[in-house]
Design an enzyme around this catalytic site. Structure first.
Site, PDB file in Angstrom:
ATOM      1  CG  HIS A 137      -5.243   6.652  -6.643  1.00  0.00           C
ATOM      2  ND1 HIS A 137      -4.381   6.165  -7.602  1.00  0.00           N
ATOM      3  CD2 HIS A 137      -4.856   6.090  -5.471  1.00  0.00           C
ATOM      4  CE1 HIS A 137      -3.499   5.361  -7.023  1.00  0.00           C
ATOM      5  NE2 HIS A 137      -3.774   5.303  -5.733  1.00  0.00           N
ATOM      6  CB  SER A 192      -3.132   2.343  -4.335  1.00  0.00           C
ATOM      7  OG  SER A 192      -2.347   3.485  -4.293  1.00  0.00           O
ATOM      8  CG  ASP A 240      -4.919   7.540 -10.444  1.00  0.00           C
ATOM      9  OD1 ASP A 240      -4.439   8.356  -9.642  1.00  0.00           O
ATOM     10  OD2 ASP A 240      -4.843   6.311 -10.298  1.00  0.00           O
TER      11      ASP A 240
HETATM   12  C1  MLT Z   1       2.961   3.956  -4.215  1.00  0.00           C
HETATM   13  O1  MLT Z   1       3.665   4.601  -3.475  1.00  0.00           O
HETATM   14  O2  MLT Z   1       2.921   2.714  -4.253  1.00  0.00           O
HETATM   15  C2  MLT Z   1       2.099   4.742  -5.127  1.00  0.00           C
HETATM   16  O3  MLT Z   1       2.486   6.067  -5.127  1.00  0.00           O
HETATM   17  C3  MLT Z   1       0.676   4.606  -4.776  1.00  0.00           C
HETATM   18  C4  MLT Z   1       0.405   5.083  -3.390  1.00  0.00           C
HETATM   19  O4  MLT Z   1       0.517   4.292  -2.482  1.00  0.00           O
HETATM   20  O5  MLT Z   1       0.079   6.265  -3.209  1.00  0.00           O
END
Ligand code: MLT
Length: 204
Positions: A187, A106, A156
């Site tokens: 996700h 992520s 996701d």
């Molecule tokens: C981010 O902010 O890098 C992406 O939206 C993934 C997350 O951290 O939720």
């Protein structure tokens, strides 16, 4: 912008010197301990270097600032990516490590993608789990065949399918050797993610 290349981190030396060292990059709200179990599963015995993101969003550690979910502060991302690259180079020297293979989830996958694009040649490879395009205008490599495994979730709610496809195209365009798989997942990580990363690392 004042950031520092001295990250709070966890380092675990290798017990199997044939394994490439891993750089573990956690998601939003995680820390340096989050991905240690993942590292031990996907590359048993590998050295593990796991920094904690230096940005706090309502108390949750991240690797760079965002303006909204999926909308990144790219100036901050550029500076934080360079700081993380400096930390990696220092740690490599300090511990005598070969080039690292990033395993990012992520937010951690997003800064790993940024590292690939801004610091080609720094990483030996990268497994990007639920990653998005980090920069609207990406610097163009040269990644010279750097292996990248991009695992996306078909369900996701955070990363739209076209965004992960665009990232695959961007990395390929920069010269990376990209394997992109869409998994029947959201996700969060699934067992299939772990097996695919393990097999990919073993084949490096
Ligand atoms: C981010 O902010 O890098 C992406 O939206 C993934 C997350 O951290 O939720």
């Amino acid at each position: 912008m004042s950031t520092t290349s001295d990250f709070i981190h966890h380092y675990e030396p290798a017990t199997d010197a044939t394994r490439p060292p891993l750089l573990l990059l956690h998601g939003t709200g995680g820390d340096e301990t989050d991905l240690l179990p993942v590292g031990r599963i996907v590359a048993p015995g590998a050295a593990l270097l796991s920094p904690r993101g230096q940005v706090l969003e309502r108390g949750m550690p991240r690797f760079f600032r965002r303006l909204a979910e999926g909308v990144f502060d790219e100036a901050d991302l550029r500076a934080r990516t360079d700081d993380l690259a400096a930390f990696i180079r220092d740690a490599q020297q300090r511990h005598g490590l070969a080039p690292l293979v990033a395993v990012g989830f992520s937010n951690g996958a997003n800064i790993a993608a940024a590292l690939l694009l801004r610091h080609p040649g720094l990483l030996r490879g990268a497994a990007l789990l639920r990653a998005m395009v980090p920069f609207a205008d990406a610097p163009a490599g040269p990644l010279k065949g750097t292996p990248v495994l991009l695992l996306s979730g078909l369900m996701d709610p955070i990363v739209p399918a076209e965004n992960s496809r665009a990232l695959a195209t961007q990395l390929q365009g920069a010269g990376a050797s990209v394997t992109h798989r869409d998994l029947p997942a959201g996700h969060g990580l699934s067992q299939q993610d772990l097996s695919l990363v393990r097999d990919w690392v073993a084949a490096l």
